[in-house]
Design a protein around this motif. Structure first.
Motif, PDB file in Angstrom:
ATOM      1  N   HIS A  33      32.217 -55.070  32.460  1.00 43.96           N
ATOM      2  CA  HIS A  33      32.929 -54.632  31.266  1.00 43.96           C
ATOM      3  C   HIS A  33      33.210 -53.153  31.365  1.00 43.96           C
ATOM      4  CE1 HIS A  33      28.666 -53.783  30.497  1.00 43.96           C
ATOM      5  NE2 HIS A  33      29.087 -52.849  29.661  1.00 43.96           N
ATOM      6  N   SER A  34      34.059 -52.667  30.472  1.00 42.19           N
ATOM      7  CA  SER A  34      34.329 -51.235  30.428  1.00 42.19           C
ATOM      8  C   SER A  34      34.515 -50.772  28.984  1.00 42.19           C
ATOM      9  CB  SER A  34      35.565 -50.906  31.278  1.00 42.19           C
ATOM     10  OG  SER A  34      35.810 -49.528  31.254  1.00 42.19           O
ATOM     11  N   CYS A  35      35.635 -51.127  28.340  1.00 41.16           N
ATOM     12  CA  CYS A  35      35.963 -50.527  27.038  1.00 41.16           C
ATOM     13  C   CYS A  35      35.132 -51.085  25.882  1.00 41.16           C
ATOM     14  CB  CYS A  35      37.446 -50.724  26.732  1.00 41.16           C
ATOM     15  SG  CYS A  35      37.877 -52.450  26.333  1.00 41.16           S
ATOM     16  N   ARG A  36      34.684 -52.303  25.951  1.00 42.69           N
ATOM     17  CA  ARG A  36      33.950 -53.007  24.889  1.00 42.69           C
ATOM     18  C   ARG A  36      34.738 -53.105  23.595  1.00 42.69           C
ATOM     19  NH1 ARG A  36      27.638 -51.909  25.573  1.00 42.69           N
ATOM     20  NH2 ARG A  36      27.659 -53.574  24.069  1.00 42.69           N
ATOM     21  N   GLY A  38      38.027 -54.756  23.553  1.00 47.09           N
ATOM     22  CA  GLY A  38      39.116 -55.718  23.663  1.00 47.09           C
ATOM     23  C   GLY A  38      40.360 -55.206  24.344  1.00 47.09           C
ATOM     24  N   ARG A  39      40.264 -54.081  25.066  1.00 45.68           N
ATOM     25  CA  ARG A  39      41.496 -53.533  25.616  1.00 45.68           C
ATOM     26  C   ARG A  39      41.633 -53.615  27.128  1.00 45.68           C
ATOM     27  NH1 ARG A  39      41.568 -47.904  22.639  1.00 45.68           N
ATOM     28  NH2 ARG A  39      39.360 -48.328  22.634  1.00 45.68           N
ATOM     29  N   CYS A  40      40.519 -53.545  27.867  1.00 40.09           N
ATOM     30  CA  CYS A  40      40.655 -53.483  29.337  1.00 40.09           C
ATOM     31  C   CYS A  40      40.749 -54.868  29.977  1.00 40.09           C
ATOM     32  CB  CYS A  40      39.503 -52.691  29.941  1.00 40.09           C
ATOM     33  SG  CYS A  40      37.919 -53.564  29.890  1.00 40.09           S
ATOM     34  N   GLY A  41      40.214 -55.893  29.329  1.00 39.46           N
ATOM     35  CA  GLY A  41      40.285 -57.248  29.870  1.00 39.46           C
ATOM     36  C   GLY A  41      39.252 -57.558  30.929  1.00 39.46           C
ATOM     37  N   LEU A  42      38.428 -56.573  31.303  1.00 40.08           N
ATOM     38  CA  LEU A  42      37.489 -56.768  32.413  1.00 40.08           C
ATOM     39  C   LEU A  42      36.428 -57.824  32.099  1.00 40.08           C
ATOM     40  CD1 LEU A  42      36.964 -55.579  35.211  1.00 40.08           C
ATOM     41  CD2 LEU A  42      35.478 -53.888  34.144  1.00 40.08           C
ATOM     42  N   CYS A  43      36.084 -57.976  30.819  1.00 35.16           N
ATOM     43  CA  CYS A  43      34.977 -58.873  30.443  1.00 35.16           C
ATOM     44  C   CYS A  43      35.432 -60.306  30.201  1.00 35.16           C
ATOM     45  CB  CYS A  43      34.299 -58.342  29.189  1.00 35.16           C
ATOM     46  SG  CYS A  43      35.377 -58.488  27.745  1.00 35.16           S
ATOM     47  N   LEU A  71      37.637 -62.798  25.439  1.00 41.52           N
ATOM     48  CA  LEU A  71      37.062 -61.497  25.809  1.00 41.52           C
ATOM     49  C   LEU A  71      35.619 -61.505  25.315  1.00 41.52           C
ATOM     50  CD1 LEU A  71      40.050 -59.194  24.823  1.00 41.52           C
ATOM     51  CD2 LEU A  71      39.358 -59.899  27.122  1.00 41.52           C
ATOM     52  N   CYS A  73      33.403 -59.299  25.085  1.00 43.55           N
ATOM     53  CA  CYS A  73      32.969 -58.166  24.245  1.00 43.55           C
ATOM     54  C   CYS A  73      33.357 -58.384  22.796  1.00 43.55           C
ATOM     55  CB  CYS A  73      33.571 -56.852  24.747  1.00 43.55           C
ATOM     56  SG  CYS A  73      35.354 -56.714  24.524  1.00 43.55           S
TER      57      CYS A  73
HETATM   58  S1  FES Z   1      35.094 -54.773  27.915  1.00 43.80           S
HETATM   59 FE1  FES Z   1      37.196 -54.281  27.827  1.00 43.80          FE
HETATM   60  S2  FES Z   1      38.097 -56.035  26.957  1.00 43.80           S
HETATM   61 FE2  FES Z   1      35.996 -56.443  26.883  1.00 43.80          FE
END
Ligand code: FES
Length: 199
Positions: A33-36, A38-43, A71, A73
Motif C-alpha cells: 500500500h501507499s496512500c491509504r 483510495g488514490r494509488c490503487g496499490l492495495c 481497494l 485500504c
Molecule cells: S493504499 Fe492507495 S489506494 Fe489503497
C-alpha cells in the motif's frame, strides 16, 4: 471475528472497525500500500467470496470495480472473505518481522525523489536484500510499502528511494516533516517479488 483469506495462502483476522488493509498490517502480513486513501490503487484485491463494505469504491476505475476488485485500504469485510491479491503482493506465510529503526540519512536524490537510510537495531537478525519489500510505519501510524534499494550491512542500514507522486499524508511526512533520528518501524521482508510503480 472475521477471517480474511487470500489465494496466496495468507490468513488473518479483521477486528471491528478495521479496514482489510489495517487488519493485514496488524497481523504482520501487510498488503502492499501507499496512500491509504483510495488514490494509488496499490492495495487493490479481487473479492472472490464474502461481503465487504467499501467507503471509497468510486475511486476504483469502473473496469476494475465491475470485476469485483476492491481497494483494501477503503473496505471492511462484513463476513469471512476470500481475496485474490494483485501482482507483487505478499506470497508467503512467513510472518514479517517488526523492528524499530532510525532515519540516518534523508537527502534529495532528484527533483522529486528522496534517498532515505534506515538504521536497524544491533540485534537485528533479519537479512534484507535489495528488491525486497518492507512496510514502514511512522510514529503517527502512517504506513507505506517500499522496495529496498540498497543494503549497507556494515552500518546495519537499508536504503529506500522514494518518489513523489500522489498528494497524501504519508508523502507530506516524507517530503516535508521527516527528520534525521525519527524513530520508525519496519515490517518485513514481505516478498522477493517486485511490484513496479510504487514508491
Ligand atoms: S493504499 Fe492507495 S489506494 Fe489503497
Amino acid at each position: 471475528m472475521i477471517k480474511i483469506r487470500t489465494s496466496q495462502g495468507l490468513e488473518f483476522v479483521q477486528q471491528h472497525g478495521q479496514s482489510i488493509l489495517d487488519a493485514s498490517i496488524a497481523a504482520g502480513y501487510p498488503i502492499l500500500h501507499s496512500c491509504r486513501s483510495g488514490r494509488c490503487g496499490l492495495c487493490k484485491a479481487k473479492l472472490v467470496a464474502g461481503d465487504t463494505q467499501c467507503y471509497r469504491r468510486e475511486e476504483l476505475p469502473a473496469a476494475l470495480s465491475q470485476h469485483n476488485w476492491i481497494l483494501t485500504c477503503s473496505c471492511s469485510a462484513l463476513s469471512d472473505v476470500q481475496l485474490e491479491l494483485g501482482a507483487g503482493q505478499p506470497m508467503r506465510m512467513a510472518k514479517a518481522v517488526k523492528l524499530p529503526c532510525v532515519i540516518r540519512q534523508l537527502s534529495e536524490s532528484g527533483p522529486d525523489s528522496l534517498l532515505v537510510s534506515l538504521q536497524l537495531p544491533l540485534v537485528c537478525r533479519t537479512r534484507y536484500q535489495p528488491g525486497q519489500r518492507l512496510c514502514v510505519l511512522n510514529a503517527a501510524g502512517l504506513s507505506g510499502t517500499y522496495q529496498v534499494a540498497a543494503v549497507l550491512p556494515e552500518q546495519r542500514q537499508i536504503q529506500l528511494q522514494l518518489a513523489r507522486h500522489a498528494d497524501s499524508a504519508l508523502q507530506h511526512y516524507w517530503f516535508a516533516e521527516a527528520q534525521m533520528d525519527d524513530v520508525l518501524t519496519v515490517l518485513g521482508p514481505l516478498a522477493s517479488e517486485v511490484a513496479a510503480g510504487a514508491d
